[in-house]
Design a protein around this motif. Structure first.
Motif, mmCIF file in Angstrom:
data_model
loop_
_atom_site.group_PDB
_atom_site.id
_atom_site.type_symbol
_atom_site.label_atom_id
_atom_site.label_comp_id
_atom_site.label_asym_id
_atom_site.label_seq_id
_atom_site.Cartn_x
_atom_site.Cartn_y
_atom_site.Cartn_z
ATOM 1 N N SER A 47 72.418 -25.903 -19.364
ATOM 2 C CA SER A 47 72.414 -25.551 -17.945
ATOM 3 C C SER A 47 72.642 -24.057 -17.758
ATOM 4 N N PRO A 72 67.478 -21.165 -15.858
ATOM 5 C CA PRO A 72 68.015 -21.305 -14.503
ATOM 6 C C PRO A 72 68.333 -19.966 -13.849
ATOM 7 N N TYR A 87 73.361 -20.206 -7.911
ATOM 8 C CA TYR A 87 73.684 -20.843 -9.196
ATOM 9 C C TYR A 87 75.111 -21.403 -9.157
ATOM 10 N N TYR A 112 67.742 -26.365 -11.447
ATOM 11 C CA TYR A 112 66.508 -25.577 -11.553
ATOM 12 C C TYR A 112 65.404 -26.333 -12.298
ATOM 13 N N GLY A 114 72.943 -25.029 -13.355
ATOM 14 C CA GLY A 114 71.646 -24.761 -13.964
ATOM 15 C C GLY A 114 70.670 -25.931 -13.973
#
Lengths: 477, 255
Positions: A149, A340, A327, A335, A332
């Motif tokens: 992530s 990400p 974020y 995305y 992550g």
């Protein structure tokens, strides 16, 4: 890796509801940011280094073909092999072929985003190989069967308690009374499990932070030393890197290294920075017998000469995601693909198409914090805006947005109508709000009023009041 | 510049025009007090960000041309918004190709465009204001003004000169409030998470008055504060600096 980027909105909403994830993300919000700030402040020439790093990469990208050819010559001269791979499938096949030739059963891996990009683990496992991730974060997510992530902290979405639970369920030899309530204890436990794997492995696969044209060297930067064991113990070392990782000289590499760790983790230098040039020589006490480089394009060369070329400067430090409030909010996985955060919002549409990943460059407030910390000075908001333009040109943006914009343009370029419309709207909304001074719901503004009130207009527009004031003061005043 | 009073074209911004005229009048007062003559071209509308940030370059160009025509001919163009000032100053010239006559006109306009507070301090050399307000305030750094135009110390400098005003720094004052133009309606849940975190910091500051230099961010933060029943008042920094606080704070009940 199969992209889920088209479902960003749904994935981000789910992430916002995920209590464990939100708890884990709280660490990203503070730790990385404070450490980077301190590291940057302690180095007076930090910004000058960023400029130098940017210039090195710009120069390299302008002469990419020459440096890649030079690099290959040097790799061959040092006894290694370069495999030029245009696509993800080419790269997977090349690695599988190397493993077959080596008669491999077990493969150890250092952390590599490219291997995630090409879906390497699944491919090798389908070939009957046992694939073992050796980076602690990658090891954790491999146990959890999850993708990373974050590009430098792949398991940043997992809490310590979750890791402990994962180890207890997967590590069969782990005694129940063994304490795992501190990060160091978890590291020690993983290290013990991995030790035998390093020795068993027939092939070691790593990524590369840099490929040096001058010497044919690949460079990896780690904090755990696992990359060194991965690449030096097995008979075969495979480096997987995309072609923009090239830098001309050792000195250039050192310049960029000075901004890399500072931007990423706030360290002056990472714990291990390892330079590898070819397989072991006769006089070397250890090292692999064979050294292969998988040089992957997978869409990068198509970015050259376009408005997205600047993205190829990225050195994967993760500073943009560490500082991105979007974020921080969703993590992550929302995305939906390998990369990400802000860098992913630019790179992902470049690699898998804006048709699939158009949501990502839209999911930004353009606050610009990513650009302000990017060590390579990549203008990330500008590049995201370019993606929005491509999307608009291809008629991919929602019909409601398109018709809204054309109505808006009609008024915005006709001041008389615009001001008349504004007067009517302001008066109506002020009346609707009454004494409360705010509205609980708005026609066409459900996205706003779902979570907040809408402060009501004062009643008259500024232009209206200004005209009244001018009239009352008279032309002579 | 000669000693004569500079002529300012006030770019009101569409949000101030529609929703909060008092900010426009506060801007006029501050500019006049600093020795400028202020004019407000009637033919101005919006700076074009809705189209520009939606990837609609053509419509952004059309609106930019209209704005350039409306705002040309002044010694300076000043906007009570970092975001709109940055649009004119940083982005207009990039909208047109090299060699296009509009690029030159955009560049010419960009060179004389400023955000209000930075104009007062950096261009007019203002050291302080004569306003008084007994209040405990905190200040949010709106992203465009901060990162595109370097608006950071100027508002603090002027706010510190307001008699009776206690200013407490907001934790993470440089983190986006989640407004982001159309972002807040395209991604309402993420925007909500961001503004919720911001509101938490505002409440934690202990201040009873929140100030910022951009109406978009102010509407967002005020909207969330009011939805949560917070007592914190929200105002544009210009209103306080001009001592222009007869209007109820943003989103507050009216008498």
């Amino acid at each position: 890796m199969q992209s889920q980027s088209h479902a960003f909105k749904e994935r981000s909403s789910a992430a916002l509801q995920d209590v464990q994830l939100q708890k884990a993300l709280a660490n990203v919000k503070t730790g990385f940011i404070d450490k980077r700030a301190a590291a940057a402040a302690a180095l007076p020439e930090f910004d000058a280094l960023r400029d130098a790093a940017r210039d090195i990469k710009n120069h390299t990208l302008a002469h990419l073909d020459l440096y890649l050819e030079r690099y290959e010559e040097k790799v061959i001269a040092s006894g290694g092999t370069v495999h030029w791979c245009a696509t993800a499938a080419d790269a997977r096949d090349a690695v599988a072929q190397i493993c077959r030739s080596a008669g491999a059963k077990t493969v150890t891996k250092g952390k590599s985003m490219i291997s995630e990009e090409i879906g390497l683990n699944d491919h090798l496992e389908a070939e009957g190989l046992t694939v073992v991730e050796t980076d602690l974060g990658e090891y954790i997510i491999q146990l959890r069967k999850e993708p990373p992530s974050h590009i430098i902290a792949p398991a940043v979405h997992v809490t310590r308690e979750q890791v402990e639970a994962d180890f207890r369920s997967h590590h069969k030899t782990l005694p129940d009374d063994r304490k795992l309530d501190e990060a160091e204890l978890l590291v020690a436990e993983a290290r013990e499990m991995l030790r035998q794997r390093y020795l068993e492995a027939d092939v070691g696969i790593t990524g590369a932070n840099f490929l040096i044209a001058e010497t044919g060297t690949s460079v990896i930067v780690t904090n755990e030393g696992n990359g060194d064991l991965t690449q030096s113990l097995p008979k075969v070392h495979v480096v997987i890197a995309s072609l923009e990782k090239i830098v001309p000289t050792l000195e250039d590499t050192c310049t960029i290294l000075r901004v890399l760790a500072r931007s990423a983790t706030g360290q002056e230098f990472s714990s291990y920075t390892t330079f590898s040039t070819g397989p072991r020589r006769a006089e070397d006490p250890d090292g692999p017998e064979a050294y292969h480089v998988i040089l992957l394009d997978n869409g990068r060369s198509a970015m050259l000469g376009t408005e997205f070329e600047e993205m190829l400067r990225c050195i994967r430090c993760g500073a943009c995601m560490n500082h991105c409030p979007v974020y921080h909010a969703v993590g992550g996985h929302a995305y939906g693909w390998v990369y990400p955060g802000p860098m992913g919002a630019v790179l992902t549409p470049s690699l898998i198409g804006v048709e699939k990943a158009g949501q990502l460059p839209n999911a930004s407030t353009f606050c610009g914090r990513c650009e302000s910390v990017c060590p390579m000075r990549i203008p990330l908001p500008k590049l995201m805006r370019h993606w929005r333009e491509r999307e608009f040109e291809k008629h991919l943006s929602p019909a409601a947005v398109r018709s809204g914009l054309s109505a808006w343009r009609f008024f915005a370029t006709r001041p008389r109508l615009y001001h008349l419309g504004g007067r009517i709207a302001a008066a109506m909304m002020a009346r609707l709000a009454g004494r409360k001074g705010r509205l609980k719901s708005l026609l066409l503004g459900g996205g706003w009023t779902k979570h907040r009130d809408f402060p009501a207009p004062e009643g008259k527009t500024f232009q209206q009041l200004w005209a009244e004031r001018q009239r009352s003061e008279g032309p002579a005043s | 510049m000669s000693d004569s009073k500079p002529r300012i074209g006030l770019f009101v911004t569409c949000l101030v025009d529609l929703l909060r005229p008092s900010v426009g009048f506060a801007a006029v007062e501050l500019l006049e007090a600093s020795g400028c003559v202020v004019e407000v071209p009637q033919s101005q509308t919006c700076c074009g960000q809705p189209a520009y940030n939606s990837g609609d370059r053509k419509d952004a160009q059309a609106v930019a041309r209209a704005t350039i025509e409306a705002m040309e001919g002044f010694d300076y163009v000043v906007a009570p918004s970092g975001s709109c000032a940055a649009m004119l100053r940083e982005h207009y010239p990039t909208l047109f190709k090299d060699g296009d006559v509009w690029r030159e006109r955009a560049r010419h306009l960009a060179e004389r465009t400023h955000e209000l507070i930075s104009f007062l301090v950096d261009v007019r050399g203002l050291q302080g204001v004569s306003a008084r307000l007994s209040a405990h305030a905190t200040y949010h750094d709106s992203c465009s003004g901060l990162r595109e135009l370097g608006v950071k110390d100027q508002p603090r400098k002027l706010l510190n000169s307001v008699e009776g005003l206690q200013l407490t720094e907001l934790r993470e004052s440089e983190v986006c409030c989640g407004f982001g133009g159309t972002f807040c309606v395209k991604y309402p849940d993420i925007s909500n998470e961001m503004v919720t975190s911001k509101v938490r910091d505002i409440e934690a500051s202990g201040a009873k008055l929140l100030l910022a230099g951009d109406l978009g961010c102010l509407l967002n933060m005020a909207g969330k504060l009011k939805r949560l029943g917070s007592q914190v008042e929200v105002r544009h920094v210009a209103e306080v600096l001009a001592g222009h606080i007869e209007q109820p704070a943003i989103g507050e009940e009216r008498n």
